[in-house]
Scaffold this motif. Structure first.
Motif, PDB file in Angstrom:
ATOM      1  N   TYR A   1      -8.976  -9.449   9.072  1.00 23.03           N
ATOM      2  CA  TYR A   1      -8.015  -8.907   8.125  1.00 23.03           C
ATOM      3  C   TYR A   1      -8.644  -8.000   7.089  1.00 23.03           C
ATOM      4  O   TYR A   1      -7.941  -7.328   6.343  1.00 23.03           O
ATOM      5  CB  TYR A   1      -7.266 -10.037   7.398  1.00 23.03           C
ATOM      6  CG  TYR A   1      -8.108 -10.840   6.440  1.00 23.03           C
ATOM      7  CD1 TYR A   1      -8.167 -10.499   5.100  1.00 23.03           C
ATOM      8  CD2 TYR A   1      -8.828 -11.941   6.874  1.00 23.03           C
ATOM      9  CE1 TYR A   1      -8.932 -11.238   4.216  1.00 23.03           C
ATOM     10  CE2 TYR A   1      -9.589 -12.676   5.998  1.00 23.03           C
ATOM     11  CZ  TYR A   1      -9.638 -12.326   4.678  1.00 23.03           C
ATOM     12  OH  TYR A   1     -10.393 -13.056   3.819  1.00 23.03           O
TER      13      TYR A   1
ATOM     14  N   GLY B   1      -3.105  -3.925   6.860  1.00 18.40           N
ATOM     15  CA  GLY B   1      -1.818  -3.516   6.327  1.00 18.40           C
ATOM     16  C   GLY B   1      -1.728  -2.018   6.149  1.00 18.40           C
ATOM     17  O   GLY B   1      -0.648  -1.468   6.018  1.00 18.40           O
TER      18      GLY B   1
ATOM     19  N   PRO C   1      -1.737   0.782  11.107  1.00 17.56           N
ATOM     20  CA  PRO C   1      -0.726   0.187  11.985  1.00 17.56           C
ATOM     21  C   PRO C   1      -1.252  -0.173  13.362  1.00 17.56           C
ATOM     22  O   PRO C   1      -0.613  -0.923  14.086  1.00 17.56           O
ATOM     23  CB  PRO C   1       0.347   1.288  12.068  1.00 17.56           C
ATOM     24  CG  PRO C   1      -0.381   2.548  11.748  1.00 17.56           C
ATOM     25  CD  PRO C   1      -1.434   2.173  10.752  1.00 17.56           C
TER      26      PRO C   1
ATOM     27  N   LEU D   1      -4.229  -7.850  14.051  1.00 18.20           N
ATOM     28  CA  LEU D   1      -4.379  -8.845  12.999  1.00 18.20           C
ATOM     29  C   LEU D   1      -4.100 -10.233  13.549  1.00 18.20           C
ATOM     30  O   LEU D   1      -3.230 -10.402  14.403  1.00 18.20           O
ATOM     31  CB  LEU D   1      -3.396  -8.565  11.851  1.00 18.20           C
ATOM     32  CG  LEU D   1      -3.537  -7.218  11.147  1.00 18.20           C
ATOM     33  CD1 LEU D   1      -2.407  -7.041  10.143  1.00 18.20           C
ATOM     34  CD2 LEU D   1      -4.875  -7.124  10.452  1.00 18.20           C
TER      35      LEU D   1
ATOM     36  N   THR E   1      -2.397 -13.843  13.671  1.00 24.13           N
ATOM     37  CA  THR E   1      -1.042 -14.190  13.260  1.00 24.13           C
ATOM     38  C   THR E   1      -0.982 -15.493  12.478  1.00 24.13           C
ATOM     39  O   THR E   1       0.083 -15.874  12.013  1.00 24.13           O
ATOM     40  CB  THR E   1      -0.122 -14.305  14.484  1.00 24.13           C
ATOM     41  OG1 THR E   1      -0.647 -15.298  15.369  1.00 24.13           O
ATOM     42  CG2 THR E   1      -0.026 -12.981  15.219  1.00 24.13           C
TER      43      THR E   1
ATOM     44  N   TRP F   1      -1.331 -17.055   9.295  1.00 24.90           N
ATOM     45  CA  TRP F   1      -1.494 -16.530   7.941  1.00 24.90           C
ATOM     46  C   TRP F   1      -2.385 -17.388   7.070  1.00 24.90           C
ATOM     47  O   TRP F   1      -3.049 -16.882   6.158  1.00 24.90           O
ATOM     48  CB  TRP F   1      -0.132 -16.327   7.293  1.00 24.90           C
ATOM     49  CG  TRP F   1       0.646 -17.575   6.989  1.00 24.90           C
ATOM     50  CD1 TRP F   1       1.554 -18.187   7.791  1.00 24.90           C
ATOM     51  CD2 TRP F   1       0.568 -18.355   5.792  1.00 24.90           C
ATOM     52  NE1 TRP F   1       2.064 -19.311   7.178  1.00 24.90           N
ATOM     53  CE2 TRP F   1       1.479 -19.429   5.945  1.00 24.90           C
ATOM     54  CE3 TRP F   1      -0.160 -18.248   4.609  1.00 24.90           C
ATOM     55  CZ2 TRP F   1       1.663 -20.394   4.952  1.00 24.90           C
ATOM     56  CZ3 TRP F   1       0.020 -19.208   3.625  1.00 24.90           C
ATOM     57  CH2 TRP F   1       0.928 -20.256   3.797  1.00 24.90           C
TER      58      TRP F   1
ATOM     59  N   GLN G   1       4.529  -4.785  15.125  1.00 25.05           N
ATOM     60  CA  GLN G   1       3.161  -4.897  15.647  1.00 25.05           C
ATOM     61  C   GLN G   1       3.032  -6.034  16.657  1.00 25.05           C
ATOM     62  O   GLN G   1       1.949  -6.550  16.877  1.00 25.05           O
ATOM     63  CB  GLN G   1       2.172  -5.129  14.496  1.00 25.05           C
ATOM     64  CG  GLN G   1       2.047  -3.944  13.554  1.00 25.05           C
ATOM     65  CD  GLN G   1       0.963  -4.154  12.518  1.00 25.05           C
ATOM     66  OE1 GLN G   1       0.931  -5.171  11.827  1.00 25.05           O
ATOM     67  NE2 GLN G   1       0.065  -3.196  12.394  1.00 25.05           N
TER      68      GLN G   1
ATOM     69  N   THR H   1       3.443  -9.723  14.574  1.00 25.67           N
ATOM     70  CA  THR H   1       3.514  -9.420  13.152  1.00 25.67           C
ATOM     71  C   THR H   1       4.319  -8.147  12.918  1.00 25.67           C
ATOM     72  O   THR H   1       4.603  -7.383  13.835  1.00 25.67           O
ATOM     73  CB  THR H   1       2.113  -9.253  12.545  1.00 25.67           C
ATOM     74  OG1 THR H   1       1.460  -8.136  13.180  1.00 25.67           O
ATOM     75  CG2 THR H   1       1.280 -10.507  12.748  1.00 25.67           C
TER      76      THR H   1
ATOM     77  N   ARG I   1       4.478  -4.790  10.048  1.00 29.34           N
ATOM     78  CA  ARG I   1       3.843  -4.117   8.921  1.00 29.34           C
ATOM     79  C   ARG I   1       4.929  -3.604   7.990  1.00 29.34           C
ATOM     80  O   ARG I   1       5.927  -3.033   8.431  1.00 29.34           O
ATOM     81  CB  ARG I   1       2.974  -2.957   9.393  1.00 29.34           C
ATOM     82  CG  ARG I   1       2.309  -2.179   8.251  1.00 29.34           C
ATOM     83  CD  ARG I   1       1.342  -1.141   8.772  1.00 29.34           C
ATOM     84  NE  ARG I   1       0.710  -0.418   7.687  1.00 29.34           N
ATOM     85  CZ  ARG I   1       1.073   0.784   7.251  1.00 29.34           C
ATOM     86  NH1 ARG I   1       2.088   1.394   7.811  1.00 29.34           N
ATOM     87  NH2 ARG I   1       0.423   1.362   6.267  1.00 29.34           N
TER      88      ARG I   1
ATOM     89  N   THR J   1       1.622  -7.150   5.515  1.00 29.53           N
ATOM     90  CA  THR J   1       2.026  -7.662   6.827  1.00 29.53           C
ATOM     91  C   THR J   1       2.893  -8.900   6.684  1.00 29.53           C
ATOM     92  O   THR J   1       2.636  -9.752   5.833  1.00 29.53           O
ATOM     93  CB  THR J   1       0.771  -7.996   7.672  1.00 29.53           C
ATOM     94  OG1 THR J   1      -0.025  -6.816   7.805  1.00 29.53           O
ATOM     95  CG2 THR J   1       1.154  -8.487   9.053  1.00 29.53           C
TER      96      THR J   1
ATOM     97  N   TYR K   1       3.931 -12.299   8.613  1.00 33.28           N
ATOM     98  CA  TYR K   1       3.412 -13.195   9.639  1.00 33.28           C
ATOM     99  C   TYR K   1       4.444 -14.276   9.966  1.00 33.28           C
ATOM    100  O   TYR K   1       5.125 -14.775   9.065  1.00 33.28           O
ATOM    101  CB  TYR K   1       2.126 -13.878   9.161  1.00 33.28           C
ATOM    102  CG  TYR K   1       1.000 -12.930   8.878  1.00 33.28           C
ATOM    103  CD1 TYR K   1       0.103 -12.570   9.869  1.00 33.28           C
ATOM    104  CD2 TYR K   1       0.834 -12.381   7.605  1.00 33.28           C
ATOM    105  CE1 TYR K   1      -0.941 -11.685   9.607  1.00 33.28           C
ATOM    106  CE2 TYR K   1      -0.193 -11.495   7.336  1.00 33.28           C
ATOM    107  CZ  TYR K   1      -1.079 -11.149   8.342  1.00 33.28           C
ATOM    108  OH  TYR K   1      -2.101 -10.270   8.086  1.00 33.28           O
TER     109      TYR K   1
ATOM    110  N   GLY L   1      -0.207  -8.930   1.306  1.00 33.99           N
ATOM    111  CA  GLY L   1      -0.470  -7.506   1.177  1.00 33.99           C
ATOM    112  C   GLY L   1      -1.132  -7.170  -0.134  1.00 33.99           C
ATOM    113  O   GLY L   1      -1.695  -8.034  -0.818  1.00 33.99           O
TER     114      GLY L   1
END
Length: 223
Positions: A23, A33, A36, A40, A42, A44, A132, A135, A137, A150, A152, A163
């Motif tokens: 991340y 973030g 694009p 990432l 998922t 969180w 995404q 996720t 964005r 982002t 999640y 973010g």
């Protein structure tokens, strides 16, 4: 057998390290973030800072405190006029919004003390959501304060937002987790057939809770 166990443990460790670092920067060195195309994780909780996990756990308390403080400050009528938007338990199932352009606006509730205003509702701005995969964005495209980050998956009633805050004429988002004054954390909820909100508990400045209303551009204002 011992060698096989060691190999498995090494693979697990490598995977965990990759997830914990994914991340911060992508292959191009851009912030999570802000790129694009960046993949990432998922989960969180493996991404959020300790402080932001605590803020998210207190999202309902901050929402209720913000509403109460705004009402005590003489803004009970304005809060009531916002209807379901400012009702803490209004989230519906299936919170994931479709990709596209949105109208979005900030409502700030409560005061941290340094700012006397306990209710501020801003006009509509423009935002965008990009799909995404697992996720989403999110970026606020206009205005002097522009969240970028982002969404999640979390559960059937909410997604998690992590973010950063982009300010003024900045053209590039900061890296989440490196500057606590810019980090943002909260939840995304669906509150209507084509209406969502992002609830940001205990933001760094001004208010006790920030609420961002989202409606698709082709839907106009939710009223």
């Amino acid at each position: 057998m011992t060698g096989r166990v060691h190999a498995i443990l090494a693979a697990i460790t490598a995977a965990l390290l990759t997830a914990s670092c994914a991340y911060t920067t992508g292959v191009t060195g851009t912030p999570a973030g802000a790129n694009p195309d960046q993949e990432l994780p998922t989960i969180w909780r493996s991404i959020a800072t300790d402080d932001d996990r605590q803020r998210i756990s207190n999202v309902r308390r901050s929402f209720r405190e913000g509403v109460a403080d705004a009402a005590a400050g003489g803004h009970a009528h304005e809060v009531a006029q916002e209807g379901i938007l400012l009702q803490p338990d209004a989230g519906r199932a299936d919170p994931r919004p479709p990709a596209g352009y949105y109208r979005c606006r900030f409502v700030k509730l409560g005061s941290q003390g340094s700012v006397p205003l306990s209710f501020v509702a801003y006009p509509w701005f423009r935002c965008r959501i990009d799909d995404q995969g697992e996720t989403l964005r999110f970026v606020k495209l206009t205005g002097s304060q522009r969240p970028s980050g982002t969404f999640y998956p979390d559960n059937r009633l909410r997604m998690i937002f992590l973010g950063v805050l982009v300010l003024g004429d900045e053209t590039r988002a900061h890296v989440y987790g490196r500057d606590t004054t810019r980090d943002m954390a909260g939840i995304l909820e669906r509150i209507g057939d084509a209406r969502w909100r992002i609830v940001l508990p205990y933001p760094r400045f001004e208010s006790l809770v920030d609420v961002i209303e989202l409606v698709p551009e082709d839907q106009g204002s939710a009223g």
